[in-house]
Scaffold this active site. Sequence first.
Site, PDB file in Angstrom:
ATOM      1  N   HIS A 198       0.777  -1.097  -0.148  1.00 22.73           N
ATOM      2  CA  HIS A 198      -0.094   0.019   0.082  1.00 22.73           C
ATOM      3  C   HIS A 198       1.025   1.254  -0.032  1.00 22.73           C
ATOM      4  O   HIS A 198       2.063   1.267   0.057  1.00 22.73           O
ATOM      5  CB  HIS A 198      -0.956   0.060   1.184  1.00 22.73           C
ATOM      6  CG  HIS A 198      -0.414  -0.035   2.508  1.00 22.73           C
ATOM      7  ND1 HIS A 198      -0.038  -1.036   3.022  1.00 22.73           N
ATOM      8  CD2 HIS A 198       0.148   1.024   3.308  1.00 22.73           C
ATOM      9  CE1 HIS A 198       0.527  -0.630   4.235  1.00 22.73           C
ATOM     10  NE2 HIS A 198       0.848   0.577   4.214  1.00 22.73           N
ATOM     11  N   HIS A 214       4.008   7.079   3.912  1.00 23.68           N
ATOM     12  CA  HIS A 214       5.037   5.827   3.693  1.00 23.68           C
ATOM     13  C   HIS A 214       4.380   5.021   2.371  1.00 23.68           C
ATOM     14  O   HIS A 214       3.479   5.312   2.185  1.00 23.68           O
ATOM     15  CB  HIS A 214       5.207   5.269   4.834  1.00 23.68           C
ATOM     16  CG  HIS A 214       3.853   4.571   5.439  1.00 23.68           C
ATOM     17  ND1 HIS A 214       3.003   5.119   6.455  1.00 23.68           N
ATOM     18  CD2 HIS A 214       3.295   3.333   5.394  1.00 23.68           C
ATOM     19  CE1 HIS A 214       2.017   4.167   6.960  1.00 23.68           C
ATOM     20  NE2 HIS A 214       2.061   3.071   6.194  1.00 23.68           N
ATOM     21  N   GLU A 263       7.529   1.061   5.001  1.00 23.54           N
ATOM     22  CA  GLU A 263       7.264  -0.128   5.948  1.00 23.54           C
ATOM     23  C   GLU A 263       7.267  -1.363   5.215  1.00 23.54           C
ATOM     24  O   GLU A 263       7.026  -1.566   3.987  1.00 23.54           O
ATOM     25  CB  GLU A 263       5.764   0.288   6.141  1.00 23.54           C
ATOM     26  CG  GLU A 263       5.047  -0.751   7.036  1.00 23.54           C
ATOM     27  CD  GLU A 263       3.493  -0.461   7.187  1.00 23.54           C
ATOM     28  OE1 GLU A 263       2.984   0.227   6.382  1.00 23.54           O
ATOM     29  OE2 GLU A 263       2.635  -0.974   8.312  1.00 23.54           O
TER      30      GLU A 263
END
Length: 134
Positions: free
Chosen positions: A7, A79, A130
């Site tokens: 994502h 992020h 991440e």
Amino acid sequence: MIGRLNHVAIAVPDLEAAAAQYRDTLGAEVGAPQDEPEHGVTVVFITLPNTKVELLYPLGDNSPIAGFLEKNPSGGIHHICYEVQDIRDAAAKLTASGARVLGDGEPKIGAHGKPVLFLHPKDFTGTLVELEQV
Ligand code: CO
């Protein structure tokens, strides 16, 4: 080591407006807001054919994205999240190569119920990364 883009997370100053824009203007599949108290955010998941977008809005007094929104009042990409097969193995390799894992270095359970960790943006061309174990 990294696999699919899981994502892209975008911090937004108005969750309702951002969700409506993705749903009505961009025609995306937009979910209902979910409070994630342990992460200090309210999240709206947007499902695209090949990945997801997560709209992040601060929740509570110590939200990790409050400062980001202060610096970026109209919102911005916060992020990006890549999938890995083995998060501890990934963390060990990255640490050995000199990259910094944020926090205590231990994976935490992320918004999708899977182990995640974050890498220092200064070590990755200014981008907070991440990793999520899938
Ligand atoms: Co994320």
